[in-house]
Design an enzyme around this catalytic site. Structure first.
Site, PDB file in Angstrom:
ATOM      1  N   LYS A  96     -20.502  -5.564 -33.701  1.00 48.85           N
ATOM      2  CA  LYS A  96     -19.844  -5.942 -32.440  1.00 48.85           C
ATOM      3  C   LYS A  96     -19.981  -7.431 -32.121  1.00 48.85           C
ATOM      4  O   LYS A  96     -19.018  -8.042 -31.669  1.00 48.85           O
ATOM      5  CB  LYS A  96     -20.346  -5.087 -31.282  1.00 48.85           C
ATOM      6  N   THR A  97     -21.148  -7.990 -32.407  1.00 46.18           N
ATOM      7  CA  THR A  97     -21.298  -9.426 -32.182  1.00 46.18           C
ATOM      8  C   THR A  97     -20.319 -10.181 -33.061  1.00 46.18           C
ATOM      9  O   THR A  97     -19.718 -11.171 -32.658  1.00 46.18           O
ATOM     10  CB  THR A  97     -22.736  -9.862 -32.517  1.00 46.18           C
ATOM     11  N   ASP A 112     -20.310  -9.160 -23.970  1.00 42.17           N
ATOM     12  CA  ASP A 112     -21.093  -8.411 -24.951  1.00 42.17           C
ATOM     13  C   ASP A 112     -21.961  -7.389 -24.209  1.00 42.17           C
ATOM     14  O   ASP A 112     -22.328  -7.618 -23.056  1.00 42.17           O
ATOM     15  CB  ASP A 112     -21.991  -9.410 -25.705  1.00 42.17           C
ATOM     16  N   GLU A 113     -22.304  -6.289 -24.836  1.00 42.56           N
ATOM     17  CA  GLU A 113     -23.186  -5.275 -24.228  1.00 42.56           C
ATOM     18  C   GLU A 113     -22.691  -4.850 -22.842  1.00 42.56           C
ATOM     19  O   GLU A 113     -23.462  -4.806 -21.881  1.00 42.56           O
ATOM     20  CB  GLU A 113     -24.625  -5.814 -24.105  1.00 42.56           C
ATOM     21  N   ARG A 169     -32.387   1.139 -35.310  1.00 42.33           N
ATOM     22  CA  ARG A 169     -32.876  -0.179 -35.723  1.00 42.33           C
ATOM     23  C   ARG A 169     -33.207  -0.183 -37.206  1.00 42.33           C
ATOM     24  O   ARG A 169     -33.363  -1.230 -37.813  1.00 42.33           O
ATOM     25  CB  ARG A 169     -34.156  -0.577 -34.960  1.00 42.33           C
ATOM     26  N   GLN A 203     -26.021   3.107 -26.045  1.00 39.21           N
ATOM     27  CA  GLN A 203     -27.146   2.171 -26.030  1.00 39.21           C
ATOM     28  C   GLN A 203     -27.402   1.624 -24.637  1.00 39.21           C
ATOM     29  O   GLN A 203     -27.974   0.540 -24.480  1.00 39.21           O
ATOM     30  CB  GLN A 203     -26.890   1.027 -27.010  1.00 39.21           C
TER      31      GLN A 203
END
Length: 763
Positions: free
Chosen positions: A32-33, A219-220, A598, A250
Site C-alpha cells: 500500500k505504501t 495512508d492508514e 509481520r 489493521q
DNA sequence: GATTTACGCCTTTTT
DNA sequence: GGCGTAAATC
C-alpha cells in the site's frame, strides 16, 4: 523508470486513478505504501498537477520520511517544488503557525505532550484540592481527549457522557482548556480541532488550502479519527480528489479515538468513490497468511478481503508452552540463537501485547549476549534532561507557557522554593495571567520576602538575557548558553551517579547537535521545537536491528523474517479489559492479525499460565489465548487444545516431536536449545567458575555479535581493563539503561563496572 | 535543600 | 511485586 512497471494489475489501477474519491483496501503486505508513492510520482510525472498541489498524509513521521524517500527513488530529485508529505499533526501545525490568530492564539504557541498534560492536570487537581477525588490524572486525560475527539465541549460534557464522576471531569476539563488557552498552548488534540475550526469558520483560509492541495492522499485511513475525517472533508470539499489507502483488519487504535467506521463507510461518505482491493501479499508464506486469515475471519466488522500469495507454503506455526515467563524468554532466546547461527542476516522480532513483557526477554538476552533493541520504552525527547532543556527554549519563545515555566523555575535549584512557587501560581490564577508575569511582578515587589524576590529577579534577568541572545544567535548556541548559565551539568553531577549524569549530559549534547543540524537544514526554531514535540521513538528505530522487542502496536508497518508472539494468554491477549464488548474483542483480534502478518517466513507463539499478575485474579493460572485456538489445527503445532493442566500439557509437549513441511528458503534450526535454564549464579569456588566456563565455551558466530561494539561481554569471558588488568566476567545484568558487569580481576579483585564507561577489551 | 518514606500505578499510545 | 514520582522530614 516506468512508474507503472513492476506493479500488479490492481496496484496499477489504483495508481492511475483519475479524479474523484478512491478507496484502496490494501491487505497486509500488499504494497500500500508503494501504491501511494507511485501515485504521487505518477501525478507529477504525467503533469496531472504540480508537485506543490499534492498533499500526502500519514500517521507517523517515519511513514512520512519513508514515503518521501520512495517518491524520490522513483522520480529522482525534484527540481521544482516538492509535494507535501507529512503527518496529520505536522500538517496542522504548519497550518496553525500561519492561521492560528483566527482562533485567538499567538503564532508562537507551545505544544503540550502527554507529560505536560499530566503536569497540568495534577496542577489543576492540586488547585481544586478535592481530598478524595477518585480519578487518576491518566483517566482524566483520556476522558478529556475522548470528549474533544467527539466534538464535546466542557459545557456539554455532563449531558453527553453522564456518569458519577462527570461533574468533576467537566470542571477539570473546562479548567484544563482555559489553562491551555492562557498559556498560549495546544495539546495534540487541539492541533487537529483548532485547524478544523479555522477551516470551517474562515472561508478564505479554507479556499486557499483546498486550492493549494488539490490531490490529497491518506495512508492508514482505518486509523483516522473524527477530527481527521472532518479535516479531510473540509480540504477536499472543493475538488473531491481524495485517495485513501487502508485496511480495516489493521485498525488497532480505537482507544486513541480512531473510528473504524471511517473506512467502512467511505463509499457512503464520498459518493462516486471507486474501490480497489489489493489482495496479493508479497510478504508472508501461504501458511502464515492462512493462519492470519483464519483468525481475523472471526470478526464481523469488516469488508472482507482474501489475501493470497505466490510465495511458498512455508512452515506451520510453532506453539510453545512454558512453565514460567522466564522459561518462555529462555526458550525464545535459545531459538533466536539457533536461527541467527543459521541465518545471520535475518531480522527477528519478539512482539507482545504489553510493554511490561519485555522485562524477562531483556534480562535473558542480556545474560546470553543476544544483541537486541527495545522500541517504545522512554523516547529521547521524553527524557527528563531533554525535556528540561526544551522547556527552557519554550519559555524563551513563549513565556506564557506555564507548564514549561513551572518545570524550570527551580530546576536547577535557585532558591525559588515550594512556598514561592505556590504563591506565584495562586496569584497567577487569581489574576488570570501567565506565571511568568507574576514572576516579573514579584521580582520587583518590595513587600515580597527579600530572599525570594532576589532569586526571582535573577531568574527574570536570565530569561531576558536568553530572549535577547536568541535574536542574533542560533538555537544550538542558545542551548549552550542556557546550559552554562543554569549550571545544569553541575546539578546532574551532584545529584546522580556519575555514569547516569554523563549519560544525561550526552543526551543534552545530542539535543544540541540535533538543533544545529535542524538549523543547517534551514529550519526555524519553531520547526525544531515542533519536531521535538511531535517525534516518537519509533522514528529512530534502526531497521538493521537483528532482534527487536516491541509491542504489536509499535510493529505495525514493519516486517521480520521471524516473529515470536509472546504472552499468548487469555487475560493478557485478549486483555481482560478488552473482553467486555465484542467491539473491543474484535480490535484485539485485529491486533493479533497485525502481529501474525509481520512474519515473512516463520511464526512462533508462546504462552505460560503463571505470569505474575496482580489484582483480583492474582495467582490463578491463565488459559491459552483463544486466538491460538482459532488457528487451523493443521497449521499450528504444539498446541494441545484439550489439556490445560500445566503439567499434563508439558508432558505431552515433550513427547510429541513433530516433523514439519520444509521449503526451500527456510530450514528449521534443529540444534538443542543452548541456553541453560538456570540463571547465572555467582560461582562460590574456582572449581565452580571453571565448570561454568567450560559450559560456556562455545564458538560465537559473527551473526550473534553486536556489530557496533564488537564482542558482547558475557559471563565467563576474559577481559582486560586499563587500570585493573585482566579479569573474568562473572555476571552481566541490566541496571536502568546501562549494563552492569561484575568482574573479578586477578590483581584488583572483584569490581562492578558499567559497560559503557569501563572501556573493556575482550581477550 | 537534601534525604527518606509513602503512594500510586500497572493495556495498547502513530502525534 | 517493582518502580518512579511526590510528600514528609530532618
Amino acid at each position: 523508470m516506468d512508474i507503472l512497471e513492476n506493479l500488479n494489475q490492481q496496484q496499477r489501477l489504483a495508481v492511475e486513478h483519475g479524479k474523484g474519491p478512491a478507496l484502496v483496501l490494501a491487505g497486509a503486505g500488499s504494497g500500500k505504501t508503494r501504491v501511494i508513492a507511485h501515485r504521487i510520482a505518477y501525478l507529477i510525472r504525467n503533469s496531472v498537477c504540480r508537485p506543490e498541489n499534492i498533499l500526502a498524509v500519514t500517521f507517523t513521521n517515519k511513514a512520512a520520511t519513508e514515503m518521501k524517500e520512495r517518491v524520490h527513488a522513483i522520480l529522482g530529485e525534484l527540481r521544482s517544488a516538492e509535494p507535501l508529505i507529512s503527518t496529520f499533526h505536522s500538517f496542522c501545525v504548519r497550518l496553525l503557525r500561519q492561521e492560528i490568530h483566527h482562533a485567538g492564539y499567538r503564532r508562537d504557541f507551545s505544544i503540550y505532550d502527554t507529560d505536560d498534560q499530566k503536569r497540568l492536570i495534577r496542577q489543576i487537581l492540586k488547585e481544586l484540592n478535592d481530598p478524595e477525588l477518585e480519578i487518576s490524572p491518566r483517566e482524566i486525560i483520556s476522558r478529556i481527549s475522548y470528549a474533544k475527539n467527539h466534538g464535546v465541549t466542557p459545557g456539554q460534557y455532563i449531558k453527553r457522557f453522564p456518569s458519577e464522576t462527570a461533574e468533576d471531569v467537566q470542571f477539570i476539563y473546562s479548567k484544563y482548556n482555559s489553562h491551555l488557552k492562557n498559556s498560549n498552548s495546544l495539546d495534540f488534540d487541539d492541533l487537529l480541532l483548532i485547524s478544523v475550526a479555522i477551516l470551517k469558520e474562515q472561508p478564505d483560509t479554507r479556499r486557499r488550502f483546498s486550492e493549494r492541495y488539490r490531490y490529497i492522499l491518506v495512508d492508514e485511513y482505518q486509523d483516522t479519527n473524527r477530527p481527521q475525517y472532518e479535516l479531510l472533508r473540509l480540504l477536499t470539499a472543493a475538488h473531491n480528489n481524495l485517495f485513501v489507502v487502508g485496511d480495516e483488519d489493521q485498525s488497532i487504535y480505537k482507544f486513541r479515538g480512531a473510528d473504524i467506521q471511517n473506512i467502512l463507510k467511505f463509499e457512503k461518505d464520498f459518493t462516486g468513490a471507486r474501490t480497489i482491493k489489493l489482495e496479493q501479499n508479497y510478504r508472508s508464506s501461504q501458511n502464515i497468511l492462512s493462519v492470519a486469515g483464519a483468525v481475523v475471519q472471526n470478526n464481523t466488522e469488516r469488508k472482507g478481503k482474501v489475501l493470497w500469495t505466490e510465495n511458498d507454503g512455508g512452515d506451520v506455526v510453532t506453539c510453545r508452552y512454558e512453565e514460567s515467563p522466564r522459561d518462555e524468554a529462555i526458550w525464545v532466546a535459545g531459538k533466536i540463537q539457533e536461527i541467527l547461527e543459521l541465518y545471520p542476516n535475518h531480522h527477528l522480532a519478539v512482539l507482545y501485547r504489553a510493554n511490561f513483557l519485555s522485562r524477562n526477554f531483556e534480562d535473558v538476552f542480556l545474560e546470553e549476549g543476544i544483541p537486541y533493541a527495545v522500541v517504545g520504552s522512554v523516547a529521547f525527547f521524553g527524557r527528563m534532561e531533554v525535556k528540561d532543556m526544551l522547556a527552557y527554549l519554550r519559555v524563551v519563545f513563549n513565556p506564557d507557557d506555564d507548564i514549561a515555566v513551572l518545570r524550570i523555575l527551580n530546576t536547577p535549584p535557585r532558591g525559588i522554593g515550594k512556598t514561592t512557587i505556590e504563591l506565584l501560581t495562586r496569584a497567577a490564577i487569581d489574576k488570570g495571567v501567565p506565571i511568568m508575569r507574576m514572576v516579573r511582578e514579584k521580582a520587583h515587589d518590595a513587600d515580597f520576602p527579600g530572599r525570594a524576590s532576589k532569586s526571582l529577579l535573577r531568574f527574570e534577568k536570565f530569561v531576558d538575557k536568553w530572549i535577547g541572545f536568541e535574536q542574533n544567535h542560533s538555537v544550538a548556541q542558545l542551548l549552550e548558553t542556557i546550559l552554562e548559565d543554569t549550571q545544569y551539568a553541575e546539578m546532574l553531577r551532584k545529584n546522580e551517579l556519575a555514569s547516569e549524569a554523563e549519560n544525561r549530559l550526552a543526551n543534552i549534547e545530542e539535543l544540541i547537535r540535533a538543533a544545529a543540524e535542524s538549523e543547517d537544514r534551514g529550519e526555524t526554531v519553531t520547526d525544531f521545537l515542533d519536531r521535538a514535540a511531535l517525534s516518537s521513538e519509533l522514528d529512530h528505530f534502526d531497521p538493521n536491528t537483528r532482534v527487536a522487542l516491541m509491542t504489536i502496536h509499535s510493529a505495525k508497518g514493519l516486517e521480520f523474517e521471524v516473529v515470536f508472539l509472546a504472552g499468548m494468554e487469555e487475560g493478557l491477549f485478549p486483555h481482560t479489559q478488552s473482553m467486555g464488548s465484542s467491539e473491543d474483542l474484535e480490535e484485539e483480534r485485529r491486533l493479533c492479525y497485525v502481529g501474525i502478518t509481520r512474519a515473512k517466513k516463520r511464526l512462533y507463539v508462546t504462552w505460560t499460565p503463571y505470569r505474575r499478575n496482580y489484582g483480583p485474579e492474582a495467582g490463578s493460572p491463565a488459559r491459552v489465548s483463544r486466538f491460538l485456538e482459532e488457528m487451523p489445527r493443521d497449521l499450528i503445532e504444539g498446541l494441545d487444545r484439550e489439556i490445560y493442566e500445566p503439567m499434563d500439557q508439558r508432558q505431552r509437549l515433550q513427547t510429541s516431536s513433530h516433523t514439519q513441511p520444509r521449503n526451500r528458503d527456510w530450514q528449521e534450526p534443529t540444534e538443542k536449545n543452548r541456553v541453560s535454564k538456570e540463571p547465572f549464579k555467582q560461582p562460590k569456588s574456582i572449581a565452580e567458575l571453571k565448570a561454568y566456563l567450560a559450559q560456556q565455551q562455545k564458538p560465537k558466530t559473527p551473526g550473534t555479535d553486536d556489530s557496533k561494539k564488537g564482542t558482547v561481554l558475557k559471563a565467563g569471558m576474559r577481559v582486560r581493563h586499563d587500570k585493573f588488568g585482566d579479569g573474568i566476567v562473572l555476571s552481566r545484568e541490566r541496571r536502568g539503561n546501562d549494563i552492569k558487569l561484575v568482574i573479578t580481576f586477578s590483581t584488583a579483585g572483584r569490581k562492578s563496572l558499567i559497560e559503557r564507561f569501563a572501556k573493556l577489551k575482550a581477550l
